[in-house]
Design an enzyme around this catalytic site. Structure first.
Site, PDB file in Angstrom:
ATOM      1  CE  LYS B  82      56.982  34.157 -79.047  1.00  0.00           C
ATOM      2  NZ  LYS B  82      57.277  33.889 -77.649  1.00  0.00           N
ATOM      3  CB  CYS B 171      69.243  29.930 -84.610  1.00  0.00           C
ATOM      4  SG  CYS B 171      67.998  28.987 -85.456  1.00  0.00           S
ATOM      5  CG  MET B 172      68.216  25.596 -85.441  1.00  0.00           C
ATOM      6  SD  MET B 172      68.125  25.331 -83.664  1.00  0.00           S
ATOM      7  CE  MET B 172      68.376  23.574 -83.565  1.00  0.00           C
ATOM      8  CG  MET B 356      69.567  30.251 -79.574  1.00  0.00           C
ATOM      9  SD  MET B 356      70.207  29.477 -81.061  1.00  0.00           S
ATOM     10  CE  MET B 356      68.975  28.229 -81.328  1.00  0.00           C
ATOM     11  N   GLY B 393      64.377  27.196 -82.493  1.00  0.00           N
ATOM     12  CA  GLY B 393      63.817  28.528 -82.320  1.00  0.00           C
ATOM     13  C   GLY B 393      62.916  28.998 -83.434  1.00  0.00           C
ATOM     14  CD  GLN B 394      64.592  30.776 -87.918  1.00  0.00           C
ATOM     15  OE1 GLN B 394      64.014  31.537 -88.676  1.00  0.00           O
ATOM     16  NE2 GLN B 394      65.794  30.303 -88.162  1.00  0.00           N
TER      17      GLN B 394
END
Lengths: 219, 768, 82
Positions: B82, B171-172, B356, B393-394
């Site tokens: 990516k 997510c967190m 997650m 994740g971000q």
């Protein structure tokens, strides 16, 4: 290689679709050598549908009826145009465009009326269309240490035909090079890896399976 | 380009080709020199929370190349696939370049002035009619620090509503509440160096091989160098991570709670805990049980922590015998015993890593607490190479959403709106009346969109995220957004998405190096970058958009900046002393990221650890100094096993789990624009166990229909893919905008964190 | 305008006849003729499309085995509009 007027169009379209979106920004950075193009038939090799007899016998047996191409749900099987000489009208696959998806029922082989494709083939793992080979190691992102391995994760015989060999990345000192390694005894030559390769030109391509050269060493 | 330069380039081209043909290095220098007038700038990668450094090559105002940054300590020049295609992410053919306003069924081009005038009018109207809690902003862990800070200041300090949430809630949030309840301070003690220094790694609900590719490469390298290294993967799905782990331990979904208590049970039973460490550094507590699942609208929960003794904690653990845990989880007794021994082995440097699988969990806070319990019991924490580490994740879930505090209940730097002192401090720094900042949190993400559906929220502004693809129980919220009756949805993005579909106004945003930015990664590393190219067309920075709205609502005085980014950062920095200290902005412009606390010109690798964290005094060894109310100790929590919100039954006999693949990120709005990544992984498929498939007559490549109580979806069956579903489970990736798997997911959430469980709901599987 | 450095692989015996055929392409310039049959050349085209067409055409010259790209500079190309 002689002139193949019939194929120029598709070849050109192929190139345009890939190459117009600039030949990868990365290419501009420096020293990268890349095969400009590679078709399935490069070097005289045509990727045949699964179950095909060896090339000479296949050419003799194929009645050029096109039934295998009709049976292919993915339209991966094409019929060779007039420029293919002796191969005219025979079925072939351009893996980079649409590879063989290895349907468990092998509908193409089942459809063959002449025996050019082996109807008795019932196990996709026994298919031998060719062998995937990383032809351009310098351009393989995984071998350069990037986390790509797209060919590996897309392989329908994951962890059998392609495995990951992990080795220390000397340059960074703290990362792993995860190299996809093709195992010729398991690879069926479907070309899904070739299709999925993210490079402008696939660095892993299906070629004619190299002949097994026997000797007495057992390792 | 002048002729001389063309000749020079041509010579370089010939030299490069000659070198390639003959295998010599001759000519390479010439080729490199030809590129000499490309200007390279540093930036963190736009995708996951790893925070890889990249170099962006710009010439004549355009990005001509990107590459991994060899000087970046996280990735040393490497990227995943990516990151490799990062520059293409900005150049999709359908970039949004003009504001669009809905006129009936059509989106019509408009000027920025028209769009912002309309938005401001809608805000004013709704606030006048229904109060400030009828307007909201929904941002993201991809907001830069400046954007998140400005949004928080405008909404909490200006408009006077706590209606601000980030997608990081999805997510967190459980990681945050885990940190807060155990250590009273968000963010990990450890850092990525632990991946190089430890020798025992437990992965829980984390497919690092695909979701944190470069970090996984570091972890595996540690094992290559050190034969002692063991990687044990706990999971409910056999992934590429499981494949490379030394041991894969499958367990029934939701029973991680029981497993961790089982491990603690064995450690207590065998007295392999570190008594001295526990005495000095831990207290024990219990909270409420049977805490619900948040399925009803306006669900409220407040925990009631009560101190307990070590003896009472031991009593609590009694039922979690290996036999009982084995029965629940499906993990053999011997394996549980073996794992507990590894965790407690004094000769081993033990780390736990999770993502997650833990956080998107109806008991997400609990399961975070439970993994800390094991590390606290054994004293394997706050030491180089020995830590629990929550992966993110971000790119700025940590730096922005969590640390700037763009949640309904939070204020910058671990502060909360419910605390009057915290509100006073924020009001002072912001220069607003303290009464402006409401003391009550309003809605967390799921509840925010429930409120929009009900009509309690009328105006919502979505920035840098795609909730109308990513929310669970998606049907309800997609319909809710279009119910009319004064509802007004604004979406700022760089491409058309499933969220812009339901928008009344679409604003074209600048992305990544089209603006100056600052992200904070999972190891507390803040990374700054400068604007390098102009955004396309009339696209504009989200930060500018927020400040523009502020001006039009009469709050322009809150943003009196000249060099906006730098001044916002320095203002934010006033919040951050006492253990969360950030460096001056200047320092970040030069460094390849710095890990806070940054004190006296030095970053911190390990928090709470003497010799590393400047706030720990000599002789203290370890000090959880942020937890003042427990005397600088961390909390070991008695948290029981409780079942999932929805488990398979006769009608819906399968577990559905969702997640990511390496090639795509989140909802695929960026990676989906890269043809190479589309070719590598085109559409979401349904991973199914071959034996389950056989029973139903489903073949590889055949179609299956998944149905839950909330929706259904037809997908291609994959029985031989990269992930192997366990029996009775199916897995679907959520990136595919044409396959909205979140319509099937349940919007049950952890009552403490408010984070939904995307990993567990019940579905039926039918052959199509 | 893109500039590429390419290696045109030929059988050694075909090298010179290929080179002669290539003389017809104004955008192409041969820089080296190597012993092993490789030709090192540059292509200087107004657009990538034309560059690709040139390469496609070269591919079809009798005696050419393949064309490999070793260097590619497209710094002054405007981004795609379509």
């Amino acid at each position: 290689m002689g002139s193949k007027s019939q194929d120029i169009v598709s070849r050109r379209q192929f190139l345009q679709s890939g190459a117009v979106a600039p030949l990868a920004a990365v290419l501009a950075v420096g020293m990268i050598s890349i095969p400009f193009m590679r078709l399935a038939e490069a070097g005289g090799f045509m990727l045949r549908p699964p179950g095909a007899l060896d090339e000479k016998r296949f050419l003799g047996a194929c009645v050029k009826c096109g039934k295998c191409a009709q049976a292919c749900p993915y339209k991966a099987i094409k019929m060779a145009g007039p420029s293919y000489g002796a191969s005219l009208g025979t079925p072939y696959i351009i893996a980079r465009e649409e590879p063989c998806q290895l349907c468990p029922e092998l509908p193409c082989a089942k459809a063959c009326p002449s025996g050019a494709l082996d109807k008795g083939l019932d196990d996709i793992e026994k298919v031998r269309m060719g062998t995937a080979i990383i032809v351009d190691r310098e351009n393989c992102l995984s071998i350069r240490g990037l986390r790509c391995e797209v060919c590996y994760r897309n392989c329908p015989l994951l962890d059998k035909a392609i495995t990951i060999e992990a080795r220390h990345n000397e340059r960074t000192g703290s990362h792993t090079i995860m190299e996809p390694v093709v195992h010729r005894d398991k690879c069926v030559g479907c070309g899904i890896c070739e299709k999925s390769c993210v490079r402008e030109q696939a660095v892993i391509v299906v070629q004619k399976s190299p002949l097994l050269q026997k000797d007495s060493y057992e390792f | 380009m002048n002729l001389n330069r063309r000749d020079f380039l041509k010579a370089s081209a010939a030299a490069a080709a000659l070198a390639a043909a003959t295998g010599s290095r001759f000519g390479i220098e010439a080729a490199e020199a030809a590129e000499g007038d490309i200007k390279w700038g540093k930036a963190p990668c736009r995708f996951c929370g790893t925070g890889c450094g990249v170099l962006v090559g710009v010439k004549d105002g355009r990005i001509v190349a990107t590459k991994g940054d060899p000087q970046a300590p996280v990735n040393k020049g490497l990227n995943c696939i990516k990151g490799y295609f990062l520059s293409k992410v900005l150049n999709g053919k359908d970039r949004l370049t003009k504001p669009l306003i809905r006129k009936g069924d059509k989106m019509v081009e408009a000027s920025w002035d028209e769009a912002m005038t309309l938005i401001a009018a809608k805000f004013k109207e709704s606030i006048a009619k229904n109060g400030p809690d009828s307007v909201a902003i929904y941002g993201s862990g991809q907001w830069t620090v400046f954007e998140g800070y400005a949004a928080s200041k405008l909404f909490k300090g200006g408009i006077g509503t706590n209606n601000i949430e980030p997608n990081a809630r999805l997510c967190m949030a459980s990681a945050v509440t885990g940190f807060m309840t155990t250590f009273a301070s968000d963010e990990p003690m450890g850092c990525y160096d632990d991946l190089d220094l430890g020798d025992t790694y437990f992965l829980w609900g984390a497919n690092m091989a695909e979701c944190h590719p470069v970090l996984f490469s570091r972890l595996i390298d540690n094992r290559l160098k050190n034969p002692r290294v063991k990687i044990i993967d706990f999971g409910t799905r056999h992934t590429r991570t499981s494949q490379m782990a030394d041991k894969y331990i499958k367990f029934h979904p939701q029973t991680d709670l029981a497993l961790l208590n089982g491990i603690a049970h064995i450690i207590v039973r065998d007295k392999t805990y570190d008594e001295n460490f526990i005495k000095k550094h831990a207290v024990f507590k219990k909270g409420k049980t049977s805490i619900g699942y948040g399925l009803e609208d306006k669900f409220k929960f407040a925990d009631d922590p009560k101190p307990i003794t070590f003896e009472e904690y031991k009593e609590f653990l009694k039922p979690y015998t290996p036999q009982y845990v084995s029965k629940l989880s499906g993990v053999p007794v011997a394996t549980i015993e073996e794992v507990a021994k590894l965790y407690a082995d004094k000769s081993r440097k033990v780390n736990s890593l999770w993502t997650m699988g833990f956080n998107q969990h109806v008991r997400g806070t609990w399961v975070n607490n439970l993994v800390y319990n094991v590390h606290l019991l054994t004293g394997k924490i706050c030491k180089p190479g020995e830590n629990p580490l929550s992966l993110t994740g971000q790119p700025s879930a940590c730096g922005t959403a969590r640390e700037v505090g763009t949640f309904t209940h939070r204020l910058p730097a671990d502060m909360v709106v419910t605390n009057p002192e915290h509100r006073a401090k924020a009001a002072e720094i912001w220069g607003v009346d303290v009464k402006k900042i409401p003391e009550k949190p309003t809605y967390h993400a799921t509840e925010m969109f429930r409120a929009l559906d009900r009509g309690d929220i009328k105006v919502v502004w979505v920035q840098v995220t795609n909730p109308f693809q990513s929310l669970p129980h998606l049907n309800r919220y997609r319909k809710g957004a279009r119910k009319g009756d004064g509802r007004f949805v604004i979406v700022s993005d760089i491409y058309p998405t499933r969220s812009t579909e339901v928008a009344d106004v679409i604003l074209p945003s600048a992305s990544w190096v089209e603006k100056e930015g600052f992200f904070g990664n999972a190891e507390r590393r803040g990374q700054q970058w400068f604007k390098m190219v102009e955004p396309p067309g009339e696209a504009r920075n989200d930060l500018w958009q927020i400040i523009e709205l502020a001006k039009r609502l009469g709050y322009g005085n809150l943003f009196p900046y000249k060099y906006v980014e730098k001044e916002i950062f320095e203002e934010y920095r006033k919040f951050t002393g006492g253990g969360k200290d950030l460096a001056p902005y200047e320092a970040y412009t030069k460094a390849r990221g710095l890990r806070w606390p940054y004190v006296n010109g030095k970053e911190t690798q390990w928090r709470y650890a003497e010799g590393y964290d400047p706030y720990v005094k000599a002789g203290e060894g370890v000090k959880f100094y942020k937890n003042k109310k427990d005397d600088g100790k961390a909390v070991i929590w008695a948290r029981p096993y409780e079942p999932a919100a929805e488990s398979p039954d006769k009608q819906y006999p399968f577990w559905l789990c969702t997640g990511r693949v390496l090639e795509h990120w989140h909802t695929g709005t960026m990676t989906g624009r890269v043809p190479e990544l589309k070719r590598a992984y085109g559409a979401a498929v349904c991973e199914l166990h071959p034996e389950d498939a056989k029973k139903m007559g489903i073949k590889q490549g055949g179609k299956v229909k998944l149905t839950s109580r909330r929706g259904s979806l037809v997908l291609t069956a994959d029985l031989r893919g990269r992930g192997k579903a366990e029996k009775g489970n199916v897995f679907v990736a959520f990136f595919d905008e044409n396959k909205l798997i979140n319509e099937l997911c349940i919007d049950a959430y952890c009552p403490i964190s408010g984070e939904p469980d995307y990993k567990k709901c019940a579905v039926k599987v039918e052959k199509v | 305008m893109p500039i590429s450095g390419v290696i045109i692989r030929c059988r050694p015996e075909d090298r010179d006849s290929v080179a002669a055929d290539l003389a017809g392409y104004s955008s192409l310039e041969i820089h080296h003729r190597l012993e092993d049959g490789n030709l090192v050349a540059t292509i200087d085209s107004p657009t990538v499309n034309e560059e690709v067409e040139t390469v496609s055409a070269i591919m079809n010259i009798c005696g050419v085995v393949d064309v490999r790209l070793a260097y590619h500079n497209f710094e002054d190309l405007v981004p795609e509009q379509s």
